[in-house]
Design a protein around this motif. Structure first.
Motif, PDB file in Angstrom:
ATOM      1  N   MET A   1       0.834  -1.205   0.000  1.00 16.40           N
ATOM      2  CA  MET A   1       0.000   0.000   0.000  1.00 16.40           C
ATOM      3  C   MET A   1       0.872   1.259   0.000  1.00 16.40           C
ATOM      4  SD  MET A   1      -2.765   1.138   2.867  1.00 16.40           S
ATOM      5  CE  MET A   1      -3.573   2.709   2.821  1.00 16.40           C
ATOM      6  N   PHE A   2       1.920   1.274   0.830  1.00 16.46           N
ATOM      7  CA  PHE A   2       2.791   2.441   0.902  1.00 16.46           C
ATOM      8  C   PHE A   2       3.969   2.274  -0.042  1.00 16.46           C
ATOM      9  CE2 PHE A   2       0.341   2.785   4.681  1.00 16.46           C
ATOM     10  CZ  PHE A   2       0.268   4.133   4.972  1.00 16.46           C
ATOM     11  N   LYS A   3       4.390   3.385  -0.627  1.00 15.46           N
ATOM     12  CA  LYS A   3       5.467   3.335  -1.607  1.00 15.46           C
ATOM     13  C   LYS A   3       6.285   4.607  -1.518  1.00 15.46           C
ATOM     14  CE  LYS A   3       2.120   2.789  -4.381  1.00 15.46           C
ATOM     15  NZ  LYS A   3       1.291   2.471  -5.539  1.00 15.46           N
ATOM     16  N   LYS A   4       7.469   4.570  -2.073  1.00 15.50           N
ATOM     17  CA  LYS A   4       8.343   5.734  -2.059  1.00 15.50           C
ATOM     18  C   LYS A   4       8.088   6.635  -3.261  1.00 15.50           C
ATOM     19  CE  LYS A   4      11.814   7.468   0.404  1.00 15.50           C
ATOM     20  NZ  LYS A   4      11.683   7.796   1.813  1.00 15.50           N
ATOM     21  N   ILE A   5       7.593   6.075  -4.344  1.00 15.16           N
ATOM     22  CA  ILE A   5       7.284   6.833  -5.548  1.00 15.16           C
ATOM     23  C   ILE A   5       5.861   6.495  -5.972  1.00 15.16           C
ATOM     24  CG2 ILE A   5       7.879   7.240  -7.962  1.00 15.16           C
ATOM     25  CD1 ILE A   5      10.748   6.595  -7.322  1.00 15.16           C
ATOM     26  N   GLY A   6       5.057   7.501  -6.246  1.00  8.69           N
ATOM     27  CA  GLY A   6       3.669   7.285  -6.620  1.00  8.69           C
ATOM     28  C   GLY A   6       3.513   6.740  -8.026  1.00  8.69           C
ATOM     29  N   HIS A 235     -10.366  22.325 -13.043  1.00  5.29           N
ATOM     30  CA  HIS A 235     -11.114  21.264 -12.378  1.00  5.29           C
ATOM     31  C   HIS A 235     -10.343  20.861 -11.119  1.00  5.29           C
ATOM     32  CE1 HIS A 235     -13.658  20.688 -15.998  1.00  5.29           C
ATOM     33  NE2 HIS A 235     -12.540  21.034 -16.624  1.00  5.29           N
ATOM     34  N   TYR A 236     -10.978  21.046  -9.961  1.00  6.00           N
ATOM     35  CA  TYR A 236     -10.370  20.722  -8.664  1.00  6.00           C
ATOM     36  C   TYR A 236     -11.199  19.638  -7.986  1.00  6.00           C
ATOM     37  CZ  TYR A 236      -7.038  24.646  -8.177  1.00  6.00           C
ATOM     38  OH  TYR A 236      -5.986  25.515  -8.309  1.00  6.00           O
ATOM     39  N   TYR A 237     -10.507  18.625  -7.426  1.00  5.26           N
ATOM     40  CA  TYR A 237     -11.179  17.521  -6.765  1.00  5.26           C
ATOM     41  C   TYR A 237     -10.580  17.285  -5.378  1.00  5.26           C
ATOM     42  CZ  TYR A 237     -12.271  16.692 -11.686  1.00  5.26           C
ATOM     43  OH  TYR A 237     -12.662  16.844 -12.998  1.00  5.26           O
ATOM     44  N   PRO A 238     -11.412  17.140  -4.344  1.00  2.91           N
ATOM     45  CA  PRO A 238     -10.892  16.750  -3.034  1.00  2.91           C
ATOM     46  C   PRO A 238     -10.300  15.345  -3.113  1.00  2.91           C
ATOM     47  CG  PRO A 238     -13.150  17.555  -2.868  1.00  2.91           C
ATOM     48  CD  PRO A 238     -12.872  17.341  -4.313  1.00  2.91           C
ATOM     49  N   MET A 239      -9.121  15.169  -2.527  1.00  3.05           N
ATOM     50  CA  MET A 239      -8.478  13.850  -2.542  1.00  3.05           C
ATOM     51  C   MET A 239      -7.832  13.589  -1.183  1.00  3.05           C
ATOM     52  SD  MET A 239      -4.971  14.206  -2.443  1.00  3.05           S
ATOM     53  CE  MET A 239      -3.691  15.411  -2.837  1.00  3.05           C
ATOM     54  N   VAL A 240      -7.476  12.336  -0.961  1.00  2.26           N
ATOM     55  CA  VAL A 240      -6.773  11.937   0.258  1.00  2.26           C
ATOM     56  C   VAL A 240      -5.666  10.958  -0.082  1.00  2.26           C
ATOM     57  CG1 VAL A 240      -8.761  12.254   1.806  1.00  2.26           C
ATOM     58  CG2 VAL A 240      -8.395  10.034   0.698  1.00  2.26           C
ATOM     59  N   PHE A 241      -4.672  10.884   0.820  1.00  2.00           N
ATOM     60  CA  PHE A 241      -3.710   9.792   0.818  1.00  2.00           C
ATOM     61  C   PHE A 241      -3.131   9.662   2.218  1.00  2.00           C
ATOM     62  CE2 PHE A 241      -1.146  13.510  -0.266  1.00  2.00           C
ATOM     63  CZ  PHE A 241       0.042  13.334   0.436  1.00  2.00           C
ATOM     64  N   LEU A 242      -2.493   8.552   2.486  1.00  2.00           N
ATOM     65  CA  LEU A 242      -1.848   8.307   3.776  1.00  2.00           C
ATOM     66  C   LEU A 242      -0.344   8.465   3.626  1.00  2.00           C
ATOM     67  CD1 LEU A 242      -3.824   5.136   4.944  1.00  2.00           C
ATOM     68  CD2 LEU A 242      -4.220   7.519   5.594  1.00  2.00           C
ATOM     69  N   PHE A 243       0.302   8.992   4.670  1.00  3.47           N
ATOM     70  CA  PHE A 243       1.745   9.235   4.641  1.00  3.47           C
ATOM     71  C   PHE A 243       2.365   8.715   5.926  1.00  3.47           C
ATOM     72  CE2 PHE A 243       5.463  11.891   5.566  1.00  3.47           C
ATOM     73  CZ  PHE A 243       6.175  11.776   4.385  1.00  3.47           C
ATOM     74  N   ASP A 244       3.449   7.949   5.799  1.00  2.00           N
ATOM     75  CA  ASP A 244       4.193   7.434   6.949  1.00  2.00           C
ATOM     76  C   ASP A 244       5.392   8.341   7.185  1.00  2.00           C
ATOM     77  OD1 ASP A 244       5.882   6.078   8.729  1.00  2.00           O
ATOM     78  OD2 ASP A 244       5.150   4.126   8.074  1.00  2.00           O
ATOM     79  N   PHE A 250       4.104   6.645   1.044  1.00  2.00           N
ATOM     80  CA  PHE A 250       2.736   7.138   0.999  1.00  2.00           C
ATOM     81  C   PHE A 250       1.877   6.237   0.120  1.00  2.00           C
ATOM     82  CE2 PHE A 250       5.608   9.348  -1.838  1.00  2.00           C
ATOM     83  CZ  PHE A 250       5.014   9.235  -3.084  1.00  2.00           C
ATOM     84  N   SER A 251       0.566   6.337   0.322  1.00  2.00           N
ATOM     85  CA  SER A 251      -0.383   5.558  -0.464  1.00  2.00           C
ATOM     86  C   SER A 251      -0.776   6.322  -1.715  1.00  2.00           C
ATOM     87  CB  SER A 251      -1.626   5.251   0.375  1.00  2.00           C
ATOM     88  OG  SER A 251      -2.339   6.443   0.651  1.00  2.00           O
ATOM     89  N   ASP A 252      -1.515   5.652  -2.604  1.00  5.73           N
ATOM     90  CA  ASP A 252      -2.004   6.298  -3.810  1.00  5.73           C
ATOM     91  C   ASP A 252      -3.046   7.370  -3.467  1.00  5.73           C
ATOM     92  OD1 ASP A 252      -0.443   4.843  -5.552  1.00  5.73           O
ATOM     93  OD2 ASP A 252      -1.956   3.277  -5.834  1.00  5.73           O
TER      94      ASP A 252
END
Length: 310
Positions: A1-6, A235-244, A250-252
């Motif tokens: 799930m978590f990665k160094k590069i998206g 065009h703007y969209y609310p988004m989320v991701f997780l960060f360690d 971080f997640s996608d």
């Protein structure tokens, strides 16, 4: 799930995934404001407590320009009205958090561009204090940078999310660095933040709007991803991701709402009709969350969504 590069997913790809989601936002509601004349109130924070009273900070602005002020509002009889004797700041897009028991408040300050006549420059300005009435300026971000956000990670550890543009950052890329105390927050430190590689393609951009320290030690990032279409509309969209913060992985990205989920309404300009700017998130015990957003750079709305950080 978590990665160094998206994985560099585009707005279109993220939208396709979003439209396949079973659980969608519901119960959109416009926030009603009074006491500011004919001006719009948008890009607010989520409600927060100050001196035992629920308060919202909001961008107050005439429809035909961007000379805005940030007011603090309290709710009375179903409408949000300016708080009596509260300070007013010449800023855009307010944000607020708690660090070391203190309130940290900020927003974007605009000023005449030092080189390009008739254009604006901008910077993020930070204030601190035990309460709104005691807020004092203590730091400024680099010129040309919005969407700088702070989060308390632990004792002597403060995370900083940045959004450089230009030679470093392109149209807008999220960066991350840390300091141990607020006195260390400087433009130089912010500029040196490490970029989170691979979150946006070159033609698109994004930023962090609000940070949530989660029980497992990760940081839930509420932000936005944005793009232009062929006509030049935004065009703007609310988004989320997780960060360690320990591994810097971080997640996608994941879109959590679109303009069509909210109530239709006016836009500041025709090219801003499809803009939703994440203001803040109130997480609930029932697994839902209230998402507060600016819509079309003209109004403030809230909507109920599944808690994106569960």
């Amino acid at each position: 799930m978590f990665k160094k590069i998206g994985s560099r997913q585009t707005c279109a790809q993220l939208l396709e995934k979003y439209h396949k989601m079973v659980s969608k936002p519901r119960h959109p509601e416009k926030l009603m404001f009074d006491g500011v004349g004919e001006k719009d109130v948008y890009n607010t924070t989520a409600p927060f407590f100050d001196d035992g009273e629920l308060v919202i900070a909001g961008r107050v602005e005439s429809r035909d320009n961007e000379y805005s002020q940030v007011y603090f509002f309290v709710e009375k009889n179903g409408k949000w009205v300016p708080r009596t004797n509260a300070p007013i700041f010449s800023l855009q897009d307010p944000f607020v958090t708690k660090i070391g028991g203190e309130m940290v408040f900020g927003g974007v300050q605009i000023f005449p561009h030092p080189v390009h006549k008739g254009q604006f420059g901008w910077r993020t300005v930070f204030y601190r204090g035990k309460r709104i009435a005691e807020l004092k300026e203590f730091a400024k971000g680099p010129e040309g940078m919005k969407d700088i956000r702070l989060v308390e990670i632990g004792k002597d550890r403060i995370g900083i999310f940045t959004r450089p543009q230009g030679e470093k950052g392109g149209r807008g890329t999220i960066g991350y660095t840390e300091i141990s105390r607020l006195e260390q927050l400087t433009a130089e430190v912010i500029e040196q933040a490490e970029l989170l590689e691979g979150q946006f393609i070159e033609e698109e951009w994004g930023g962090a709007n609000e940070l949530h320290r989660l029980q497992d030690g990760t940081i839930g990032v509420l932000g936005h991803i944005a793009c232009f279409d062929d006509k030049g509309d935004r065009h703007y969209y609310p988004m989320v991701f997780l960060f360690d913060p320990d591994t810097r992985q971080f997640s996608d990205l994941r879109i959590i709402a679109t303009r069509s989920d909210f109530i239709d309404g006016p836009a500041k300009r025709p090219d801003l009709k499809d803009v939703v700017f994440s203001g803040g998130l109130i997480r609930k015990e029932d697994g839902t969350a209230e998402l507060y957003c600016g819509t079309s750079d003209a109004e403030t709305q809230k909507i109920t969504i599944p808690d994106p950080f569960l």
